[in-house]
Scaffold this motif. Structure first.
Motif, mmCIF file in Angstrom:
data_model
loop_
_atom_site.group_PDB
_atom_site.id
_atom_site.type_symbol
_atom_site.label_atom_id
_atom_site.label_comp_id
_atom_site.label_asym_id
_atom_site.label_seq_id
_atom_site.Cartn_x
_atom_site.Cartn_y
_atom_site.Cartn_z
ATOM 1 N N ALA A 1 0.831 -1.202 0.000
ATOM 2 C CA ALA A 1 0.000 0.000 0.000
ATOM 3 C C ALA A 1 0.869 1.256 0.000
ATOM 4 N N MET A 2 2.014 1.212 0.686
ATOM 5 C CA MET A 2 2.913 2.350 0.695
ATOM 6 C C MET A 2 3.416 2.664 -0.706
ATOM 7 N N GLY A 3 3.655 1.622 -1.506
ATOM 8 C CA GLY A 3 4.072 1.838 -2.881
ATOM 9 C C GLY A 3 3.016 2.568 -3.687
ATOM 10 N N ARG A 4 1.744 2.247 -3.458
ATOM 11 C CA ARG A 4 0.669 2.932 -4.184
ATOM 12 C C ARG A 4 0.525 4.375 -3.714
ATOM 13 N N VAL A 5 0.756 4.611 -2.431
ATOM 14 C CA VAL A 5 0.692 5.982 -1.918
ATOM 15 C C VAL A 5 1.775 6.834 -2.565
ATOM 16 N N SER A 6 2.992 6.305 -2.668
ATOM 17 C CA SER A 6 4.061 7.052 -3.330
ATOM 18 C C SER A 6 3.784 7.198 -4.818
ATOM 19 N N ASP B 1 1.563 0.924 -9.734
ATOM 20 C CA ASP B 1 0.755 -0.163 -9.175
ATOM 21 C C ASP B 1 -0.719 0.237 -9.078
ATOM 22 N N VAL B 2 -1.092 1.287 -9.811
ATOM 23 C CA VAL B 2 -2.476 1.756 -9.920
ATOM 24 C C VAL B 2 -2.734 1.979 -11.408
ATOM 25 N N PRO B 3 -3.250 0.980 -12.122
ATOM 26 C CA PRO B 3 -3.334 1.068 -13.584
ATOM 27 C C PRO B 3 -4.065 2.293 -14.107
ATOM 28 N N ILE B 4 -5.159 2.684 -13.466
ATOM 29 C CA ILE B 4 -5.954 3.796 -13.975
ATOM 30 C C ILE B 4 -5.157 5.096 -13.948
ATOM 31 N N LEU B 5 -4.274 5.262 -12.964
ATOM 32 C CA LEU B 5 -3.439 6.458 -12.883
ATOM 33 C C LEU B 5 -2.190 6.340 -13.743
ATOM 34 N N GLU B 6 -1.649 5.145 -13.845
ATOM 35 C CA GLU B 6 -0.451 4.967 -14.666
ATOM 36 C C GLU B 6 -0.739 5.238 -16.139
ATOM 37 N N ALA B 7 -1.968 4.957 -16.576
ATOM 38 C CA ALA B 7 -2.330 5.263 -17.958
ATOM 39 C C ALA B 7 -2.153 6.748 -18.244
ATOM 40 N N TRP B 8 -2.465 7.607 -17.266
ATOM 41 C CA TRP B 8 -2.300 9.050 -17.437
ATOM 42 C C TRP B 8 -0.821 9.442 -17.352
ATOM 43 N N VAL B 9 -0.106 8.890 -16.375
ATOM 44 C CA VAL B 9 1.300 9.233 -16.196
ATOM 45 C C VAL B 9 2.111 8.843 -17.427
ATOM 46 N N PHE C 1 -16.095 -8.940 -14.338
ATOM 47 C CA PHE C 1 -15.525 -7.593 -14.471
ATOM 48 C C PHE C 1 -15.683 -6.813 -13.175
ATOM 49 N N LEU C 2 -16.836 -6.912 -12.526
ATOM 50 C CA LEU C 2 -17.016 -6.216 -11.259
ATOM 51 C C LEU C 2 -15.994 -6.673 -10.223
ATOM 52 N N SER C 3 -15.671 -7.959 -10.242
ATOM 53 C CA SER C 3 -14.662 -8.455 -9.302
ATOM 54 C C SER C 3 -13.260 -7.981 -9.667
ATOM 55 N N MET C 4 -13.045 -7.626 -10.963
ATOM 56 C CA MET C 4 -11.741 -7.139 -11.412
ATOM 57 C C MET C 4 -11.552 -5.646 -11.163
ATOM 58 N N MET C 5 -12.639 -4.909 -10.973
ATOM 59 C CA MET C 5 -12.540 -3.448 -10.905
ATOM 60 C C MET C 5 -11.589 -2.970 -9.816
ATOM 61 N N VAL C 6 -11.516 -3.723 -8.733
ATOM 62 C CA VAL C 6 -10.647 -3.316 -7.625
ATOM 63 C C VAL C 6 -9.198 -3.215 -8.090
ATOM 64 N N LEU C 7 -8.802 -4.084 -9.039
ATOM 65 C CA LEU C 7 -7.422 -4.094 -9.508
ATOM 66 C C LEU C 7 -7.047 -2.811 -10.224
ATOM 67 N N LEU C 8 -8.021 -2.069 -10.719
ATOM 68 C CA LEU C 8 -7.719 -0.824 -11.422
ATOM 69 C C LEU C 8 -7.071 0.205 -10.500
ATOM 70 N N VAL C 9 -7.265 0.031 -9.202
ATOM 71 C CA VAL C 9 -6.677 0.973 -8.246
ATOM 72 C C VAL C 9 -5.795 0.284 -7.213
ATOM 73 N N THR C 10 -5.602 -1.039 -7.341
ATOM 74 C CA THR C 10 -4.839 -1.746 -6.309
ATOM 75 C C THR C 10 -3.669 -2.566 -6.841
ATOM 76 N N GLY C 11 -3.510 -2.722 -8.159
ATOM 77 C CA GLY C 11 -2.386 -3.539 -8.586
ATOM 78 C C GLY C 11 -2.301 -3.751 -10.077
ATOM 79 N N GLY C 12 -1.063 -3.829 -10.583
ATOM 80 C CA GLY C 12 -0.856 -4.118 -11.988
ATOM 81 C C GLY C 12 -0.591 -2.864 -12.807
ATOM 82 N N ARG C 13 -0.476 -3.079 -14.130
ATOM 83 C CA ARG C 13 -0.232 -1.986 -15.065
ATOM 84 C C ARG C 13 -1.314 -2.018 -16.136
#
Length: 444
Positions: free
Chosen positions: A313-318, A344-352, A392-404
């Motif tokens: 979680a600290m990695g996602r905060v940074s 580690d937050v795909p939805i934000l990494e897409a913008w970065v 897909f609903l079960s996958m939505m959490v991953l958009l903000v919690t893990g992966g690229r």
């Protein structure tokens, strides 16, 4: 659930198509079992490439490039648009190097999407059955892997240990959890349309089996994802009248026998393997402690004296700090380049990585996927579409919690959703009768 669909003589093409799709959709747990537990093939990405290549070969139709089927056009345009943008950034705005693995991921993703366009709509019944059976079998292979692994003890996260040198210890429990979710959800959507008593008992057992695997994995994202899927079910599908009808149906002879067998089975299991229940409850306590750690790491609020820093979680905060830095710079428009930062937050990494346009494509794609998923849950067109919607609903959490945003763990399931979610199926299309009108014909 129609077991006759497994007749190879009558359903060969649909079975091989479905097997290929299932291998792409949820192939990683089986790859890890064959490669790392059984020791078959090289313990590297080469074996993964061979596995996915075989899956694509199974999907090749005899009418290649002669007959195409219409996908969900909105999802197709947004999804392929993002992938093409990512491919452009990979070749021209790539400051981290052009890895062979990335090239392979693009090849497999685009190849999978193209072949899915050749798959007929009426494969849906065979496909959901094959996806379920493959996930159920893979759960069994997980149990075998844990039993034969001398380094695994009860209380550890359930996953197949990687055999290659330098791999992360303990395997990947998120892949384990995803397979458990797939087994649980696919069995659940087929249970409502199954009349045979033995098959219903088997599906009910599969739901419990999948849930047990999810719990043993200790994957927080899967726990939360299943919670979202369950909330959507009770919000859009469950009615108060269902309770009355369920109570009335429970006293029918067939359903009474089904419930009695389930209760006897659970009682026998708990009396013989009571330690397993205590083990699962122990895993739940660990999950609660980790949630408190995440809350403390993200907000600084300590809800218990034992709460400690969660380094993932600290990695996602940074990573969120990297996003804010990009947001208030010129990089907000075009981004920093392909895989420039691992948030580690795909939805934000897409913008970065790809700027505002990459974010808009990726976010809009997932937004419309959410809308189509909710619509499908409300209408329940068929088992395959309903399963994909819940998944897909079960996958939505991953958009903000893990992966690229480029991970094939996202895009292989996404490709199946593009092809089969939110489209008009053959059995849902009712052709309007042609009105016949008599007219007089003059011969003069």
């Amino acid at each position: 659930m129609n077991w006759s669909l497994l007749n190879v003589a009558n359903n060969f093409n649909y079975l091989r198509y479905s097997l290929g799709i299932a291998m792409m959709f949820n192939g990683f747990p089986l790859i890890f079992f064959i490669r790392d537990t059984l020791g078959v093939g090289p313990a590297s990405s080469v074996f993964t490439a061979i596995f996915f290549s075989l899956a694509l070969v199974l999907m090749v139709p005899p009418t290649l490039f002669k007959r195409l089927y219409k996908p969900n056009v909105i999802l197709f345009n947004l999804g392929v648009g993002f992938l093409l943008m990512a491919l452009y950034y990979f070749f021209f705005l790539n400051y981290v190097g052009k890895a062979v693995a990335d090239i392979g991921n693009f090849v497999f993703t685009f190849g999978f999407i193209i072949l899915l366009l050749h798959i007929p709509n009426d494969i849906k019944d065979t496909l959901i059955l094959v996806v379920f059976l493959m996930s159920f079998f893979t759960n069994i292979t997980l149990v075998y892997s844990l039993i034969t692994d001398p380094n695994w003890t009860p209380g550890m996260r359930a996953a197949v240990n990687f055999a290659n040198e330098g791999a992360q210890p303990g395997g990947n429990p998120h892949i384990t959890a995803r397979n458990g979710v797939i087994c649980l959800l696919s069995a659940f959507v087929m249970l409502g349309n199954t009349k045979d008593l033995i098959t219903r008992i088997f599906l009910f057992f599969s739901i419990l089996f999948g849930l047990g695997v999810v719990i043993l994995s200790l994957a927080k994202s899967s726990y939360l994802g299943l919670g979202i899927a369950a909330f959507a079910y009770f919000l859009f599908r469950f009615k108060a009248t269902d309770i009355v009808s369920a109570v009335g149906n429970a006293f029918k002879f067939r359903n009474f026998v089904f419930i009695a067998i389930i209760l006897v089975g659970i009682n026998y299991f708990l009396s013989r393997y009571g330690d397993i229940l205590n083990l699962l409850l122990g895993y739940w306590d660990v999950f609660q402690d980790r949630i408190l750690d995440v809350i403390f790491t993200s907000t600084g609020v300590r809800l218990s004296e034992e709460a400690d820093v969660d380094y993932s979680a600290m990695g996602r905060v940074s990573g969120f700090g990297e996003f804010l830095e990009t947001l208030f710079s010129w990089d907000v428009f075009l981004g920093r380049g392909y895989k420039s930062d691992y948030l580690d937050v795909p939805i934000l990494e897409a913008w970065v990585d790809q700027g505002i346009f990459g974010f808009l494509f990726f976010a809009s794609f997932n937004f419309f996927l959410f809308l189509f998923a909710i619509r499908e849950i409300r209408k329940a067109t068929n088992a395959l579409s309903t399963f994909l919607a819940f998944f897909f609903l079960s996958m939505m959490v991953l958009l903000v919690t893990g992966g690229r945003p480029y991970d094939i763990a996202f895009w292989f399931p996404y490709a199946v959703m593009i092809r089969f979610l939110g489209i008009r199926y053959l059995d849902s299309y009712q052709q309007r009768p042609v009105a016949t009108k008599l007219t007089t014909v003059s011969t003069t």
